[in-house]
Design a protein around this motif. Sequence first.
Motif, PDB file in Angstrom:
ATOM      1  N   LEU A   1     -66.936  83.342   2.648  1.00  0.00           N
ATOM      2  CA  LEU A   1     -66.985  81.928   2.257  1.00  0.00           C
ATOM      3  C   LEU A   1     -67.423  81.047   3.433  1.00  0.00           C
ATOM      4  N   ARG A   2     -67.040  81.426   4.630  1.00  0.00           N
ATOM      5  CA  ARG A   2     -67.521  80.699   5.807  1.00  0.00           C
ATOM      6  C   ARG A   2     -69.040  80.847   5.930  1.00  0.00           C
ATOM      7  N   ARG A   3     -69.546  82.067   5.749  1.00  0.00           N
ATOM      8  CA  ARG A   3     -70.980  82.337   5.840  1.00  0.00           C
ATOM      9  C   ARG A   3     -71.756  81.665   4.704  1.00  0.00           C
ATOM     10  N   MET A   4     -71.139  81.544   3.541  1.00  0.00           N
ATOM     11  CA  MET A   4     -71.814  80.931   2.393  1.00  0.00           C
ATOM     12  C   MET A   4     -72.153  79.464   2.626  1.00  0.00           C
ATOM     13  N   GLU A   5     -71.463  78.825   3.559  1.00  0.00           N
ATOM     14  CA  GLU A   5     -71.754  77.417   3.811  1.00  0.00           C
ATOM     15  C   GLU A   5     -73.116  77.214   4.481  1.00  0.00           C
ATOM     16  N   TYR A   6     -73.745  78.293   4.962  1.00  0.00           N
ATOM     17  CA  TYR A   6     -75.141  78.202   5.398  1.00  0.00           C
ATOM     18  C   TYR A   6     -76.061  78.023   4.191  1.00  0.00           C
ATOM     19  N   LEU A   7     -75.553  78.412   3.011  1.00  0.00           N
ATOM     20  CA  LEU A   7     -76.283  78.252   1.740  1.00  0.00           C
ATOM     21  C   LEU A   7     -75.428  77.374   0.830  1.00  0.00           C
ATOM     22  N   PRO A   8     -75.340  76.088   1.094  1.00  0.00           N
ATOM     23  CA  PRO A   8     -74.369  75.237   0.406  1.00  0.00           C
ATOM     24  C   PRO A   8     -74.620  75.098  -1.096  1.00  0.00           C
TER      25      PRO A   8
ATOM     26  N   LYS B   1     -58.360  74.091  -7.976  1.00  0.00           N
ATOM     27  CA  LYS B   1     -58.972  74.563  -9.222  1.00  0.00           C
ATOM     28  C   LYS B   1     -60.450  74.215  -9.337  1.00  0.00           C
ATOM     29  N   GLU B   2     -60.850  73.124  -8.700  1.00  0.00           N
ATOM     30  CA  GLU B   2     -62.247  72.692  -8.782  1.00  0.00           C
ATOM     31  C   GLU B   2     -63.184  73.619  -8.028  1.00  0.00           C
ATOM     32  N   LYS B   3     -62.637  74.506  -7.206  1.00  0.00           N
ATOM     33  CA  LYS B   3     -63.455  75.464  -6.456  1.00  0.00           C
ATOM     34  C   LYS B   3     -63.618  76.793  -7.195  1.00  0.00           C
ATOM     35  N   MET B   4     -63.089  76.891  -8.405  1.00  0.00           N
ATOM     36  CA  MET B   4     -63.041  78.163  -9.125  1.00  0.00           C
ATOM     37  C   MET B   4     -63.832  78.120 -10.432  1.00  0.00           C
ATOM     38  N   GLY B   5     -64.299  79.305 -10.854  1.00  0.00           N
ATOM     39  CA  GLY B   5     -64.979  79.453 -12.132  1.00  0.00           C
ATOM     40  C   GLY B   5     -64.951  80.908 -12.562  1.00  0.00           C
ATOM     41  N   VAL B   6     -65.733  81.225 -13.588  1.00  0.00           N
ATOM     42  CA  VAL B   6     -65.787  82.580 -14.150  1.00  0.00           C
ATOM     43  C   VAL B   6     -67.239  83.009 -14.298  1.00  0.00           C
TER      44      VAL B   6
ATOM     45  N   MET C   1     -54.016  85.146  -2.275  1.00  0.00           N
ATOM     46  CA  MET C   1     -55.210  85.237  -1.445  1.00  0.00           C
ATOM     47  C   MET C   1     -56.083  83.997  -1.604  1.00  0.00           C
ATOM     48  N   LEU C   2     -56.348  83.610  -2.843  1.00  0.00           N
ATOM     49  CA  LEU C   2     -57.222  82.465  -3.085  1.00  0.00           C
ATOM     50  C   LEU C   2     -56.626  81.179  -2.519  1.00  0.00           C
ATOM     51  N   ASN C   3     -55.321  81.012  -2.641  1.00  0.00           N
ATOM     52  CA  ASN C   3     -54.695  79.808  -2.096  1.00  0.00           C
ATOM     53  C   ASN C   3     -54.690  79.803  -0.572  1.00  0.00           C
ATOM     54  N   THR C   4     -54.894  80.952   0.037  1.00  0.00           N
ATOM     55  CA  THR C   4     -54.975  81.045   1.492  1.00  0.00           C
ATOM     56  C   THR C   4     -56.389  80.762   1.997  1.00  0.00           C
ATOM     57  N   ILE C   5     -57.404  81.277   1.288  1.00  0.00           N
ATOM     58  CA  ILE C   5     -58.773  81.211   1.829  1.00  0.00           C
ATOM     59  C   ILE C   5     -59.594  80.021   1.340  1.00  0.00           C
ATOM     60  N   LEU C   6     -59.265  79.442   0.196  1.00  0.00           N
ATOM     61  CA  LEU C   6     -60.056  78.323  -0.306  1.00  0.00           C
ATOM     62  C   LEU C   6     -59.808  77.078   0.537  1.00  0.00           C
ATOM     63  N   ARG C   7     -60.870  76.307   0.759  1.00  0.00           N
ATOM     64  CA  ARG C   7     -60.793  75.098   1.573  1.00  0.00           C
ATOM     65  C   ARG C   7     -61.323  73.894   0.781  1.00  0.00           C
ATOM     66  N   PRO C   8     -60.689  72.716   0.929  1.00  0.00           N
ATOM     67  CA  PRO C   8     -61.159  71.528   0.201  1.00  0.00           C
ATOM     68  C   PRO C   8     -62.603  71.167   0.532  1.00  0.00           C
TER      69      PRO C   8
ATOM     70  N   GLN D   1     -65.126  73.200   1.293  1.00  0.00           N
ATOM     71  CA  GLN D   1     -66.171  74.183   0.973  1.00  0.00           C
ATOM     72  C   GLN D   1     -67.016  73.707  -0.207  1.00  0.00           C
ATOM     73  N   THR D   2     -68.300  74.074  -0.182  1.00  0.00           N
ATOM     74  CA  THR D   2     -69.208  73.698  -1.278  1.00  0.00           C
ATOM     75  C   THR D   2     -69.420  74.845  -2.258  1.00  0.00           C
ATOM     76  N   THR D   3     -68.963  76.028  -1.903  1.00  0.00           N
ATOM     77  CA  THR D   3     -69.162  77.223  -2.734  1.00  0.00           C
ATOM     78  C   THR D   3     -68.137  77.279  -3.857  1.00  0.00           C
ATOM     79  N   THR D   4     -68.599  77.614  -5.060  1.00  0.00           N
ATOM     80  CA  THR D   4     -67.694  77.860  -6.181  1.00  0.00           C
ATOM     81  C   THR D   4     -67.430  79.357  -6.278  1.00  0.00           C
ATOM     82  N   VAL D   5     -66.160  79.741  -6.296  1.00  0.00           N
ATOM     83  CA  VAL D   5     -65.746  81.146  -6.330  1.00  0.00           C
ATOM     84  C   VAL D   5     -65.512  81.568  -7.778  1.00  0.00           C
TER      85      VAL D   5
END
Length: 277
Positions: free
Chosen positions: A93-100, A168-173, A126-133, A135-139
């Motif tokens: 997710l840190r690396r994905m921010e190069y591709l916002p 929740k806004e950082k998540m999808g399916v 895990m998700l509550n630990t790694i997700l950041r407000p 971040q631009t990536t949707t998981v």
Amino acid sequence: MLKIGCHLSSSKGFEAMGKDALKIDANTFQFFTRNPRGSKAKDIDEEDVKALLKLMEENDFAVILAHAPYTLNPCSAEERTREFAMEIMEDDLRRMEYLPNNLYNFHPGSHVKQGIEVGVKYIIEMLNTILRPEQTTTVLLETMAGKGTEVGRNFEELKEILDGVKLKEKMGVCLDTCHVYDAGYDIVNNIEGVLKNFDKIIGLDKLKAIHLNDSKNPFSSGKDRHERIGEGYIGKEAIVRIMNHPKLKQLPFFLETPVDLSEHAEEIKMLRETYEN
């Protein structure tokens, strides 16, 4: 406009993937963030990333989809295995921010006879630990076929995870057509019913991408083996109906069929010819 692509090898770099997509008339693509059967990731080449972003802008690409390695199991019975999954996904997710503003997909994992409740709890932690407000990536959680002790074999299990995530806004399916068919969702004869069920349980606003695959196995087999479009139990007609469904047709579609790049070009050509603008 149909947003269609396939899984491309990231070994040659980001710009090369964009050029490969253009060669097969794709306007998006999926790629592994690192070795799909391991953990090693190439260093980010910022100039290469900039070249891809320029190519995507010039060619009106849709969002692209990064895929986590298959080896990760965030709900393993082994603590170190869970920690490893967390470390890799946090780095991804840190690396994905190069591709916002793109997508990152992962398999929820297997609870390994601990029970679904325990598996879901570990994934949420895990998700509550790694997700950041910021971040631009949707998981994205991927729908699974249900083999073994997989988590995510039905919409209810995915909802449990989504309900427990704070951001929740950082998540999808990501809905995989082979997986849901093998899991017992009749997308061939009752796509309307399946989507109504998804909307009731999860909400169609959470559906961000489709893995468009045929299945080597019959309905509700729980097997998870992809087939090229039109040569499996789902069939070309059903795949085309799914692609053209008014509630789905604006989503990005990613082929994971067992063919090479030239055959993906043939599949994309066929799908473009049957897409209803």
